[in-house]
Design an enzyme around this catalytic site. Sequence first.
Site, PDB file in Angstrom:
ATOM      1  CB  CYS A  87      -0.950  -0.004   1.197  1.00  0.00           C
ATOM      2  SG  CYS A  87      -0.189  -0.612   2.713  1.00  0.00           S
TER       3      CYS A  87
ATOM      4  CG  HIS B 131      -0.444   4.106   4.530  1.00  0.00           C
ATOM      5  ND1 HIS B 131      -1.184   3.796   5.645  1.00  0.00           N
ATOM      6  CD2 HIS B 131       0.024   2.915   4.045  1.00  0.00           C
ATOM      7  CE1 HIS B 131      -1.197   2.475   5.818  1.00  0.00           C
ATOM      8  NE2 HIS B 131      -0.476   1.922   4.864  1.00  0.00           N
TER       9      HIS B 131
HETATM   10  P1  NAP Z   1      -6.569 -10.414   7.167  1.00  0.00           P
HETATM   11  O1  NAP Z   1      -7.573  -9.425   7.628  1.00  0.00           O
HETATM   12  O2  NAP Z   1      -5.776 -11.140   8.187  1.00  0.00           O
HETATM   13  O3  NAP Z   1      -7.336 -11.514   6.232  1.00  0.00           O
HETATM   14  C1  NAP Z   1      -6.677 -12.674   5.790  1.00  0.00           C
HETATM   15  C2  NAP Z   1      -7.629 -13.519   4.939  1.00  0.00           C
HETATM   16  O4  NAP Z   1      -6.910 -14.700   4.477  1.00  0.00           O
HETATM   17  C3  NAP Z   1      -8.848 -14.054   5.693  1.00  0.00           C
HETATM   18  O5  NAP Z   1      -9.953 -14.076   4.824  1.00  0.00           O
HETATM   19  C4  NAP Z   1      -8.451 -15.484   6.066  1.00  0.00           C
HETATM   20  O6  NAP Z   1      -9.571 -16.366   6.169  1.00  0.00           O
HETATM   21  C5  NAP Z   1      -7.661 -15.872   4.828  1.00  0.00           C
HETATM   22  N1  NAP Z   1      -6.728 -16.975   5.118  1.00  0.00           N
HETATM   23  C6  NAP Z   1      -5.802 -17.046   6.109  1.00  0.00           C
HETATM   24  N2  NAP Z   1      -5.141 -18.236   6.047  1.00  0.00           N
HETATM   25  C7  NAP Z   1      -5.660 -18.901   4.988  1.00  0.00           C
HETATM   26  C8  NAP Z   1      -5.414 -20.184   4.398  1.00  0.00           C
HETATM   27  N3  NAP Z   1      -4.480 -21.006   4.886  1.00  0.00           N
HETATM   28  N4  NAP Z   1      -6.148 -20.553   3.329  1.00  0.00           N
HETATM   29  C9  NAP Z   1      -7.083 -19.726   2.805  1.00  0.00           C
HETATM   30  N5  NAP Z   1      -7.384 -18.514   3.325  1.00  0.00           N
HETATM   31  C10 NAP Z   1      -6.674 -18.102   4.401  1.00  0.00           C
HETATM   32  O7  NAP Z   1      -5.498  -9.746   6.188  1.00  0.00           O
HETATM   33  P2  NAP Z   1      -5.628  -8.361   5.341  1.00  0.00           P
HETATM   34  O8  NAP Z   1      -5.163  -7.210   6.128  1.00  0.00           O
HETATM   35  O9  NAP Z   1      -6.986  -8.330   4.736  1.00  0.00           O
HETATM   36  O10 NAP Z   1      -4.510  -8.598   4.219  1.00  0.00           O
HETATM   37  C11 NAP Z   1      -4.704  -9.525   3.157  1.00  0.00           C
HETATM   38  C12 NAP Z   1      -3.530  -9.432   2.196  1.00  0.00           C
HETATM   39  O11 NAP Z   1      -3.496  -8.134   1.617  1.00  0.00           O
HETATM   40  C13 NAP Z   1      -2.176  -9.637   2.880  1.00  0.00           C
HETATM   41  O12 NAP Z   1      -1.321 -10.359   2.008  1.00  0.00           O
HETATM   42  C14 NAP Z   1      -1.686  -8.226   3.087  1.00  0.00           C
HETATM   43  O13 NAP Z   1      -0.278  -8.134   3.168  1.00  0.00           O
HETATM   44  C15 NAP Z   1      -2.220  -7.536   1.845  1.00  0.00           C
HETATM   45  N6  NAP Z   1      -2.405  -6.092   1.937  1.00  0.00           N
HETATM   46  C16 NAP Z   1      -3.048  -5.531   3.014  1.00  0.00           C
HETATM   47  C17 NAP Z   1      -3.206  -4.140   3.043  1.00  0.00           C
HETATM   48  C18 NAP Z   1      -3.904  -3.453   4.180  1.00  0.00           C
HETATM   49  O14 NAP Z   1      -3.893  -2.208   4.177  1.00  0.00           O
HETATM   50  N7  NAP Z   1      -4.514  -4.183   5.151  1.00  0.00           N
HETATM   51  C19 NAP Z   1      -2.757  -3.343   2.001  1.00  0.00           C
HETATM   52  C20 NAP Z   1      -2.135  -3.961   0.909  1.00  0.00           C
HETATM   53  C21 NAP Z   1      -1.976  -5.316   0.904  1.00  0.00           C
HETATM   54  P3  NAP Z   1     -10.195 -16.819   7.624  1.00  0.00           P
HETATM   55  O15 NAP Z   1     -11.069 -15.711   8.075  1.00  0.00           O
HETATM   56  O16 NAP Z   1     -10.951 -18.048   7.257  1.00  0.00           O
HETATM   57  O17 NAP Z   1      -9.035 -17.069   8.522  1.00  0.00           O
END
Ligand code: NAP
Length: 352
Positions: free
Chosen positions: A150, A243
């Site tokens: 991001c 940010h």
């Molecule tokens: P998050 O809230 O922790 O969500 C993670 C998701 O992945 C949940 O739906 C979870 O499902 C699923 N998951 C976890 N382990 C899994 C597995 N073994 N198999 C299948 N699904 C699985 O994370 P987030 O903040 O949304 O971030 C998601 C991605 O986007 C990350 O790679 C992060 O680095 C990237 N990202 C985030 C941002 C930000 O601002 N937050 C910005 C850019 C990029 P369950 O609910 O079933 O556990």
Amino acid sequence: MNATIPVTVLGATGTVGQRFVRRLVRHPLFHIEHLAASERSAGKTYAEACEWRLGGEAYGGLASKRLVAADPAHAMAPIVFSALDSGPAREIEPQFAAAGANLFSNASAFRMEPDVPLLVPEVNPSHLDILRLQRERRGYTGSISTNPNCTTTILVMALAPLHTRFGVEALVMSSLQAVSGAGYPGVPSLDILGNVIPHIAGEEEKVEVESKKLLGRLGVQGAELADFAASAACHRVPVLEGHTLAVSVRLCGAPSPADVRETLAQWRGLAREWELASAPKKPLVLHDAPNRPQPRLDVDDAEGMAVHVGRIRACPLLGIKFAVLGHNTERGAAGGSILNAELALARGSLQR
Ligand code: NAP
């Protein structure tokens, strides 16, 4: 009959996944076919599997839709958006690409591989051409395309016009990053309220290297990194969304602040010819007031897809400095990824 393209959201229960859902339920080109998450969530309804944490209609109106496991046997679609954590993404995303899906990922797992496009449509749309190399090398019938971290997304939107016109020679960036960037529940409230945490694991390295890939050229072996020195310092601050970056740059030819302002003001980005559905009319919004941009006032502009620049002035060390603000979970995550899919569709880069 639904004439829009079916899509899957992997990681639909997470912070970024919910933003995908909220955008996709009203998207003119796509409709949600599958919502997928971990085995823990598969089989549950969307409402049973997670708590909806956004405004607007709860669960995007899909509260009773059953989640499926994140594998192609259960969740296949022509376009797949991934909001998976990086660990599961490394294993799961190639399975979808091998099975024929055009996958657009937010995870860092494949971003820096030379045969994987790292995209911001306004900045480097031609990097989608890397997909030919990827399909040859990996034997995918589909593909993997990624969007940057991001902070990097927001940074390169302001750097790209300057790199094109003058060339970036050196860059120093300090970030003030919103808590939503850490996912839910993120940093404990007792650690972040009234506080600043001067470390975000892996973030500085990502900003330094991903910005060079985005501003680099295409070579026969894929993306080549741009040649400038970059130094990033990343901080978590008690802001919900948005940010803010303090940027100093040394540009070839030492342009004045007025030259830089004019260059940024005129820039419309390289994606305007396709009129992409999620693209803001003005990708960069310039502010002249000395107290702008601010997350609370500016971050939701153009549904979180515009990037804001202000305080353009002389820097005694590198020549030019300015402030940049962008929405980390919209432009920096779900919105950016959907824009990438719109670009790939418009450029004819998708396997059908
Ligand atoms: P998050 O809230 O922790 O969500 C993670 C998701 O992945 C949940 O739906 C979870 O499902 C699923 N998951 C976890 N382990 C899994 C597995 N073994 N198999 C299948 N699904 C699985 O994370 P987030 O903040 O949304 O971030 C998601 C991605 O986007 C990350 O790679 C992060 O680095 C990237 N990202 C985030 C941002 C930000 O601002 N937050 C910005 C850019 C990029 P369950 O609910 O079933 O556990």
